[in-house]
Each structure stands twice: as structure tokens, then as C-alpha cells.
Design a protein around this motif. Structure first.
Motif, PDB file in Angstrom:
ATOM      1  N   PRO A  17       1.619   8.799  -6.474  1.00 43.20           N
ATOM      2  CA  PRO A  17       0.563   9.811  -6.361  1.00 43.20           C
ATOM      3  C   PRO A  17       0.939  10.967  -5.447  1.00 43.20           C
ATOM      4  N   LEU A  18       1.631  10.705  -4.343  1.00 40.76           N
ATOM      5  CA  LEU A  18       2.055  11.785  -3.447  1.00 40.76           C
ATOM      6  C   LEU A  18       3.052  12.708  -4.125  1.00 40.76           C
ATOM      7  N   VAL A  63       0.831  -1.207   0.000  1.00 43.97           N
ATOM      8  CA  VAL A  63       0.000   0.000   0.000  1.00 43.97           C
ATOM      9  C   VAL A  63       0.864   1.255   0.000  1.00 43.97           C
ATOM     10  N   VAL A  64       1.818   1.318   0.913  1.00 48.25           N
ATOM     11  CA  VAL A  64       2.694   2.498   1.010  1.00 48.25           C
ATOM     12  C   VAL A  64       3.490   2.685  -0.277  1.00 48.25           C
ATOM     13  N   ALA A 123      -4.910   4.096  -4.933  1.00 54.38           N
ATOM     14  CA  ALA A 123      -3.724   3.303  -4.594  1.00 54.38           C
ATOM     15  C   ALA A 123      -3.904   2.606  -3.246  1.00 54.38           C
ATOM     16  N   VAL A 124      -4.474   3.330  -2.277  1.00 53.24           N
ATOM     17  CA  VAL A 124      -4.725   2.734  -0.957  1.00 53.24           C
ATOM     18  C   VAL A 124      -5.714   1.581  -1.084  1.00 53.24           C
ATOM     19  N   SER A 158      -4.601  13.812  -8.840  1.00 53.26           N
ATOM     20  CA  SER A 158      -3.564  13.070  -8.112  1.00 53.26           C
ATOM     21  C   SER A 158      -4.069  12.608  -6.748  1.00 53.26           C
ATOM     22  N   TRP A 216      -6.220   9.625  -7.265  1.00 58.69           N
ATOM     23  CA  TRP A 216      -5.316   8.514  -7.575  1.00 58.69           C
ATOM     24  C   TRP A 216      -4.723   7.934  -6.286  1.00 58.69           C
ATOM     25  N   LEU A 217      -4.392   8.804  -5.361  1.00 60.53           N
ATOM     26  CA  LEU A 217      -3.850   8.363  -4.078  1.00 60.53           C
ATOM     27  C   LEU A 217      -4.848   7.479  -3.337  1.00 60.53           C
ATOM     28  N   CYS A 224       1.558   4.220  -2.998  1.00 60.48           N
ATOM     29  CA  CYS A 224       1.153   5.613  -2.743  1.00 60.48           C
ATOM     30  C   CYS A 224       2.258   6.630  -3.021  1.00 60.48           C
TER      31      CYS A 224
END
Length: 463
Positions: A331-332, A324-325, A432-433, A425, A428-429, A328
Motif C-alpha cells: 500500500p505504501l 503488519v509492517v 493492512a494495519v 491506497s 488500503w494501508l 503495509c
């Protein structure tokens, strides 16, 4: 004292397969990065406002080739369709060499546009084929350990290709670089054939995962529970099925659909940044060789930074922080990067944002994304994956390119356009999670001959 295994995460029985995979992907990306700066220069030379049409042409070409690729996957063993795919593109590259060398000068603009479309199609198909083979050969547990190293092979090939192009573009005609790319494609074919026909780099018995995703306890118990190794070449058989199975599976399966949406966000935002780059570079550089050298230097910086992260950070981040991280990170970076461009749309800021964003993709997002496919059936690793990596990817290009042009037509400038990308974005984040927490099909339980390869399997542990 650090050992080779502690640094690379490669276990004794995996070195041959990993070595062939590194030779394969290193040669492949060396060829691509010999061509990429030439493509980018030709795209800018044709006019920034014409780029949306080039992206449309790329999508059309992709939609024509995707069913042909699916037909090859359906009927041919993987060693044959991999070789056929690469030699198909190599033969066309030789055609472009001949056109650039002997065609009239009046053809230059048309040839440049066709070459831009061709390289854009080439890029996605050959890379998708490589990662399809990797997620077929290596298991999910191996992917977490090894895909960072394989991604480093991607970067090493790109680094060398960028360095060669940057050093030789002012001394050699571009057709020589294109001819050299053909040679490296043939090396990739050789390595892919050896890897595909060899043993499937099975997880050592003592490292077989247990039902809850953790490593098994005593090696002797794991050895008794581990399945017998598949006979050599068993995986090298035609997949069968229907030509459009990859598309249908993507639309029907929420997990595959989530991966497709992740790719869509990535490509839309990448296209926004690409157009931003083209506009800024067109104003800053007027000479063709200077533009090509600039693109090559950016590629060089991206690959140099990415290589260090892939060798020393990627596998550790996946192991300690989880999937998960890792998903991410990109996107961050996109949220921060587009915000910076909104404040200062200059060459210096563009280079920093472009480098950091591409590094985040190659070092973190790409390996994590490929691990997601190890949780799918073998058929989906080739069919659905190729559909997502090509047709969905280029559909994102279309949304991004025409969306960017539409916003420009409404009067938005270089400072306002990145502001549109910031909320995208953020969405998107969130995706992703969600995606990193989903459970796909248990790839370990899948077999090529299983009649229920698309039925729900025992869930995997969350990333």
C-alpha cells in the motif's frame, strides 16, 4: 561462515517438501509467464476500450468455474482435484494452439479475446491451488521462514518464462510457447502429487510453538508435548461440506472478510494501473511483436528484482519487523507510485511504478497474505481461500475496470486518473494495519475431522 540453513531458513527435515514445492511452483509460473505476454498483447490488440468487457467475461467465467472447483474439493482427495484442475486448463490450452494454427484469420480477434479471458482465469485458479496446498502442508511458524523462499521459486519460474518468451517470441510462433507451457503444467502436477502424498513436513519437535507463539524451551519438553505426526496421506482426503461454504465463511467471518477486502483493494488498484499501462503502451508501440517484447522485458525486470528480495529480505522482514509492517509495504508503494504517475504519466515512470509495485506484491504482500491463511481451518484454506482468490479477485477487476472507464467518460485524463487511486491506497494501508493485528483461528489446533473447525480457537500472537 553462513550455512544453508541460515541463508534459506530451511531445517533438515524440511528439504524434501521444500524441494518439491519449489519444483511445483517454478514449473507452474514458468508456464504462466510463457503465456502472460501473449495474453497482454492480445488484450491491447483488441482495443483498450474493450478491456472492461474482457474483465467482465473473466468474472463470468470465474463464477461458472468456482462452484465446479468447490464441488471437486468437496468430493475428491487433494491429489486428484489438483491434477484435475491443471489438466483441465492444459487441455484447453491445446485447443487454443489448434485454433491459432488452423482457424481462419477472421477468427483472430475473437480467439484473442477468449484467450485473454482464459489466461486470466487460469492464472488465479492454478496459483490459488498451489498456495492452498502450501498453507495446508506448512504450519504458521514454517510459513514465516519458508514462504519467502517459495515465493522466490515463483519468481525464478517467472524469470525463466519471461526470458524464454523475450528471446524466442521473434523466432518461434506463439503456439510453440503455448505448447511448452503444457509440458510445464504436467511437471507441476507430478510435483504436487509427490508433495501432497508425502509427509506433511511437520515442524521439528524442538521448534514447536508454545501457547504464546514463542518457541518452546528445551527440545525434550517440546518433543513430549508435540502431537504425534499424522499418518502419511491423512491430509489427502475429501473435505466434504457444502459447495458454497467458502463464500458463506468469507461473509460471516470478519477475519476472512478482512483478507477479502485486502484483495479487493489490491485488484481494483492493479486494474487501474493495468489500464494506465495499456493506454500508454498502445500510444508508444504500434507493432504486435514490439508490444509483446515490451511486456516480457517488464516481466523480466520484475522477476529479477523480486528474486533477490525474496531470497535475502522477505523472511528477515517477516521475522524482525513482523506481519503488519510486511503487509503495509505494498500500500505504501502504491501511494507513492500513483502520485508519481499523476505528475508524469510517461512510459519511463509507468515502468518504474509497475516494476516496484509488482515487486512489492510478490516479495512482501503475497507471502504475508498467505501466512494469514495458516491461521484458518483446513476447510477454509481451500474453500474460502479459493473463493477469495478467484471470485473476489475478479470482482475487484470489475470495479477497477468499469470505474476507470467511467472516470475516463467523465473527462479525466492520464494525469488525473491516478489521483483517484491515492486515497484508495491510503484506506488500503489502514486495512493492512488492522488485518495484520487480527487473530484468526488457530490452525495448529485444527484437524480435518474436527466437528468444530469453525469455532473460535486459542488466539495466535499478533504478527
Amino acid at each position: 561462515m553462513p550455512t544453508a540453513e541460515s541463508i534459506t531458513k530451511v531445517k533438515p527435515g524440511e528439504w524434501r517438501a521444500v524441494g518439491l514445492a519449489l519444483l511445483y511452483v517454478g514449473s507452474l509460473f514458468l508456464a504462466y509467464y510463457l503465456l502472460r505476454p501473449i495474453r497482454d498483447e492480445m488484450g491491447v490488440a483488441g482495443g483498450v476500450r474493450n478491456l472492461p468487457w474482457l474483465f467482465t467475461g473473466t468474472l463470468c467465467a470465474m463464477l461458472v468455474l468456482s462452484p465446479l472447483f468447490a464441488l471437486a474439493v468437496k468430493r475428491l482427495p487433494r491429489t486428484r482435484f489438483i491434477a484435475l484442475s491443471y489438466r483441465f486448463f492444459a487441455s484447453h490450452l491445446l485447443v487454443f494452439v489448434g485454433l491459432l494454427q488452423f482457424a481462419p484469420e477472421s477468427w483472430a480477434l475473437g480467439i484473442g479475446r477468449a484467450f485473454f479471458i482464459w489466461v486470466s482465469v487460469f492464472n488465479l485458479f492454478v496459483i490459488s491451488v498451489f498456495w492452498s496446498l502450501m498453507v495446508d502442508v506448512f504450519k504458521a511458524e514454517q510459513g514465516k521462514r519458508l514462504f519467502g523462499l517459495l515465493s522466490a521459486g515463483v519468481t525464478a519460474g517467472g524469470l525463466l518464462g519471461s526470458a524464454i518468451t523475450s528471446a524466442l517470441v521473434g523466432r518461434l510462433d506463439r503456439v510453440w510457447l503455448m505448447g511448452l507451457a503444457v509440458v510445464f503444467l504436467e511437471v507441476a502436477v507430478w510435483a504436487a502429487r509427490r508433495l501432497s502424498r508425502g509427509s506433511a513436513a511437520a515442524i521439528p519437535a524442538g521448534d514447536q510453538p508454545s501457547a504464546d507463539g514463542a518457541a518452546s524451551e528445551p527440545a525434550s519438553i517440546a518433543a513430549k508435548a508435540a502431537p504425534s505426526p499424522a499418518p502419511e496421506g491423512e491430509g489427502d482426503r475429501a473435505l466434504g461440506g457444502r459447495v458454497f461454504d467458502g463464500m458463506w465463511h468469507t461473509f460471516r467471518n470478519p477475519y476472512l472478510g478482512g483478507i477479502a477486502l485486502f484483495i479487493l483493494f489490491y485488484t481494483v488498484l492493479s486494474t487501474f494501473l493495468y489500464f494506465q499501462q495499456a493506454s500508454i503502451v498502445a500510444e508508444a508501440f504500434t507493432d504486435r511483436a514490439a508490444r509483446t517484447a515490451f511486456f516480457a522485458r517488464v516481466d523480466l525486470a520484475v522477476n529479477a528484482l523480486t528474486l533477490g528480495l525474496q531470497l535475502f529480505v522477505t523472511s528477515r522482514l517477516l521475522a524482525r519487523a513482523g506481519l503488519v509492517v510486511t503487509l503495509c509495504v505494498l500500500p505504501l508503494v502504491s501511494v507513492a507510485g500513483f502520485g508519481a504517475l499523476a505528475l508524469s504519466p510517461t512510459v519511463a515512470v509507468l515502468v518504474v511504478v509497475q516494476v516496484l509495485r509488482r515487486v512489492a506484491n510478490f516479495a512482501f504482500a503475497r507471502p504475508a497474505r498467505e501466512i494469514l491463511f495458516t491461521r484458518t481451518s483446513r476447510e477454509d484454506r481451500y474453500k474460502a481461500k479459493n473463493f477469495i482468490d478467484t471470485a473476489v479477485y475478479r470482482s475487484g477487476d470489475q470495479l477497477g475496470s468499469w470505474g476507470y472507464s467511467g472516470l475516463m467518460a467523465l473527462g479525466l485524463g492520464l494525469a488525473q486518473l491516478p489521483l483517484v487511486a491515492v486515497p484508495l491506497s491510503l484506506l488500503w494501508l489502514l486495512l493492512a494495519v488492522w488485518l495484520g493485528r487480527q487473530k484468526g483461528e488457530d490452525a495448529e489446533a485444527d484437524s480435518p475431522e474436527s466437528p468444530s473447525s469453525h469455532a473460535p480457537a486459542a488466539p495466535l500472537g499478533q504478527g
